[in-house]
Scaffold this active site. Structure first.
Site, PDB file in Angstrom:
ATOM      1  N   ASP A 176       0.838  -1.197   0.000  1.00 59.11           N
ATOM      2  CA  ASP A 176       0.000   0.000   0.000  1.00 59.11           C
ATOM      3  C   ASP A 176       0.877   1.252   0.000  1.00 59.11           C
ATOM      4  O   ASP A 176       0.640   2.205  -0.736  1.00 59.11           O
ATOM      5  CB  ASP A 176      -0.911  -0.020   1.235  1.00 59.11           C
ATOM      6  CG  ASP A 176      -2.033   1.019   1.172  1.00 59.11           C
ATOM      7  OD1 ASP A 176      -2.394   1.475   0.069  1.00 59.11           O
ATOM      8  OD2 ASP A 176      -2.570   1.357   2.241  1.00 59.11           O
ATOM      9  N   HIS A 259      -4.213   3.049  -7.096  1.00 61.39           N
ATOM     10  CA  HIS A 259      -5.383   2.822  -6.238  1.00 61.39           C
ATOM     11  C   HIS A 259      -6.673   2.666  -7.041  1.00 61.39           C
ATOM     12  O   HIS A 259      -7.589   1.966  -6.613  1.00 61.39           O
ATOM     13  CB  HIS A 259      -5.507   3.918  -5.172  1.00 61.39           C
ATOM     14  CG  HIS A 259      -4.783   3.575  -3.895  1.00 61.39           C
ATOM     15  ND1 HIS A 259      -3.419   3.718  -3.761  1.00 61.39           N
ATOM     16  CD2 HIS A 259      -5.220   3.045  -2.724  1.00 61.39           C
ATOM     17  CE1 HIS A 259      -3.052   3.308  -2.545  1.00 61.39           C
ATOM     18  NE2 HIS A 259      -4.126   2.892  -1.899  1.00 61.39           N
ATOM     19  N   HIS A 262      -6.620  -0.849  -8.043  1.00 60.12           N
ATOM     20  CA  HIS A 262      -7.060  -1.630  -6.868  1.00 60.12           C
ATOM     21  C   HIS A 262      -8.586  -1.681  -6.814  1.00 60.12           C
ATOM     22  O   HIS A 262      -9.184  -2.739  -6.651  1.00 60.12           O
ATOM     23  CB  HIS A 262      -6.537  -1.014  -5.563  1.00 60.12           C
ATOM     24  CG  HIS A 262      -7.284  -1.481  -4.349  1.00 60.12           C
ATOM     25  ND1 HIS A 262      -8.499  -0.938  -3.971  1.00 60.12           N
ATOM     26  CD2 HIS A 262      -7.025  -2.466  -3.458  1.00 60.12           C
ATOM     27  CE1 HIS A 262      -8.951  -1.578  -2.897  1.00 60.12           C
ATOM     28  NE2 HIS A 262      -8.070  -2.503  -2.562  1.00 60.12           N
ATOM     29  N   HIS A 276      -5.744  -5.409   0.877  1.00 59.12           N
ATOM     30  CA  HIS A 276      -5.735  -4.143   0.137  1.00 59.12           C
ATOM     31  C   HIS A 276      -4.370  -3.904  -0.523  1.00 59.12           C
ATOM     32  O   HIS A 276      -4.279  -3.650  -1.717  1.00 59.12           O
ATOM     33  CB  HIS A 276      -6.081  -3.011   1.117  1.00 59.12           C
ATOM     34  CG  HIS A 276      -5.916  -1.632   0.569  1.00 59.12           C
ATOM     35  ND1 HIS A 276      -6.842  -1.046  -0.268  1.00 59.12           N
ATOM     36  CD2 HIS A 276      -4.937  -0.712   0.750  1.00 59.12           C
ATOM     37  CE1 HIS A 276      -6.428   0.177  -0.585  1.00 59.12           C
ATOM     38  NE2 HIS A 276      -5.282   0.396   0.022  1.00 59.12           N
TER      39      HIS A 276
END
Length: 382
Positions: A176, A259, A262, A276
Site C-alpha cells: 500500500d 489505487h 485496486h 488491500h
C-alpha cells in the site's frame, strides 16, 4: 479531478503516537478527548489486546464499553455503530484493529459528531491516519470514498502489537505504501488535486518520497524481525512509513492509477480474499507500465516486491492474461468518472489499461526467473 482553485494544502491527524507498549497509554491520551469511550474491535483483535486496553482505561478512570465489529465497512454497519454511539452516549469512538474496522469507525464517528481515534493492530494500510473511509458493499465490492472534514483526533500504534501479528500484514502495508510515491509523483506532474482538496504541498510530496526511501531501505529486515515477533529500529521505521508517512503522503500528495486499479480489481470476485496492499501492488506495477517507466525501474520494483512477498502477476491475484471479460470489467471500474486514475498526467483508454494489465504477467515472470526468484503461485480463493 483537477480544481480551478490553485490552493495547496496538507492535512494530518491531530496527534500520532507510536512505540512498543504504546497501548498501555491509550487511557491517558483518551482522557483529553472524552469521558465515555466506545471501543470497536472484532473478537480476534479483542482477544489479543482487550486485557491491556481494559487495564489502561481503568487506570485512567474511564469506563470500558466494547462493541463487536462485524467485518465489512458497509453503509449498514456504519449506521449500526452510529445508533450504538447514541444509545450509549459515547463522546469518543475508538477503532481497534485493521483498515476495515478503522474505516467503519471513522465514518460513524463523523456522522455522530464525536471525536474519533484509531488504534491499528496491524500496519497493513494507511487508513489509520486519513480523513476518508472506503465503504464497501456487503459482499466486499468497492462502493464509495467518504470524505470527512478532519483526520482522526489520535492515532496510536503499538509496534509490539504490530510485530506480534503475522508478517503478511506488514508486507501488505508495504504494498500500500510503495504506491504512495508513485502516485504522488504522477499527481504532482499532472498538477492534479489531492484527496485533501487542493494541489499537493512540498511537504505532502516530500513525505510520500520519504516513505518510499524508508521502505526500500528497511522493509526486508523489518519483515524478518516481525517473523520473530521482535521490534527493531527497522520495524519502527517501516510502521511509521506504512502508517503516517504513507497516510499523509497519499492524502496530501495525491492518488493516481495504482489505487484506481485496486478499486477495479475489487469488481471481480477472484480478488476478494486478498489484502488491500496486495491489490494495490498490482496497480503500482501496472501504473509503471502505463507511464512507460524505465525498464530497469520496473524490473527493480518487481524484484523488490517479490522479495517482500507481494503479488506482481495476474496469476497471484487469481487472474490470467486470457481473462478478457474480467480484465475489461476491472478496466471499466478503474476508469469510472471521479476515479483517481484521472490524476495521471495523460489520458488512459480501457484498451491501454487492459494491455498494461496483460503485459505484467510475462514481464514479471521473466524478471523473476532472471533474478532466481520464486515463480508466481496461483492464488486460491478461501
Amino acid at each position: 479531478m483537477s480544481d480551478t482553485l490553485s490552493v495547496r494544502t496538507i492535512i494530518s491527524p491531530r496527534r500520532y503516537v507510536q512505540g512498543a507498549g504504546a497501548i498501555h497509554s491509550l487511557g491517558k491520551y483518551l482522557t483529553s478527548l472524552g469521558s465515555t469511550p466506545l471501543l470497536v474491535a472484532d473478537d480476534v483483535v479483542w482477544g489479543f489486546v482487550g486485557h491491556d486496553i481494559e487495564t489502561s482505561l481503568g487506570d485512567a478512570g474511564l469506563p470500558v464499553h466494547r462493541e463487536k465489529f462485524n467485518g465489512v465497512p458497509s453503509a449498514a454497519e456504519i449506521d449500526r455503530l452510529v445508533q450504538i454511539i447514541a444509545t450509549q452516549g459515547a463522546d469518543v469512538i475508538v477503532a481497534i484493529g485493521g483498515g476495515s474496522t478503522i474505516d467503519a469507525v471513522k465514518a460513524a464517528g463523523h456522522l455522530a459528531g464525536i471525536n474519533w481515534v484509531t488504534v491499528p493492530t496491524v500496519a497493513s494500510t494507511d487508513a489509520p491516519t486519513s480523513a476518508l473511509a472506503v465503504v464497501y458493499t456487503e459482499n466486499g465490492e468497492f462502493e464509495e470514498y467518504r470524505f470527512f472534514p478532519k483526520n482522526p483526533d489520535l492515532v496510536l500504534v503499538d509496534t509490539q502489537v504490530v510485530a506480534n501479528a503475522p508478517a503478511a500484514f506488514l508486507a501488505a502495508g508495504v504494498g500500500d505504501a510503495l504506491a504512495t510515491w508513485l502516485e504522488a509523483r504522477a499527481t504532482a506532474a499532472a498538477h492534479a488535486s489531492t484527496m485533501a482538496g487542493g494541489l499537493p504541498t512540498l511537504t505532502g510530496t516530500a513525505l510520500a518520497r520519504l516513505s518510499w526511501d524508508v521502505l526500500w531501505d528497511n522493509a526486508l529486515p523489518a519483515l524478518d524481525a516481525v517473523r520473530d515477533n521482535v521490534v527493531t529500529p527497522a520495524v519502527e521505521k517501516v510502521v511509521e512509513a506504512n502508517t503516517l508517512l504513507s497516510g499523509i503522503g497519499f492524502e496530501s500528495g495525491g492518488l493516481a492509477a495504482a489505487h484506481a486499479i485496486h478499486n477495479g480489481l475489487t469488481a471481480v470476485p477472484q480478488t476478494h480474499g486478498l489484502a488491500h496492499g496486495q491489490k494495490v501492488n498490482i496497480g503500482s506495477v501496472t501504473q509503471l507500465v502505463l507511464e512507460g517507466a524505465p525498464t530497469s525501474e520496473i524490473r527493480e520494483f518487481i524484484e523488490f516486491t517479490t522479495r517482500v512477498g507481494l503479488p506482481n502477476t495476474l496469476t497471484e491475484v487469481g487472474l490470467a492474461p486470457e481473462n478478457d471479460q474480467e480484465l475489461a470489467t476491472i478496466a471499466a471500474a478503474a476508469l469510472a468518472p471521479g476515479e483517481t486514475i484521472h490524476n495521471m498526467p495523460f489520458e488512459i483508454s480501457p484498451t491501454e489499461l487492459v494491455a498494461a494489465l496483460k503485459s505484467i504477467e510475462r514481464f514479471a515472470r521473466t524478471v523473476r526467473k532472471e533474478a532466481a526468484l520464486p515463480e508466481p503461485q496461483p492464488y486460491h480463493h478461501h
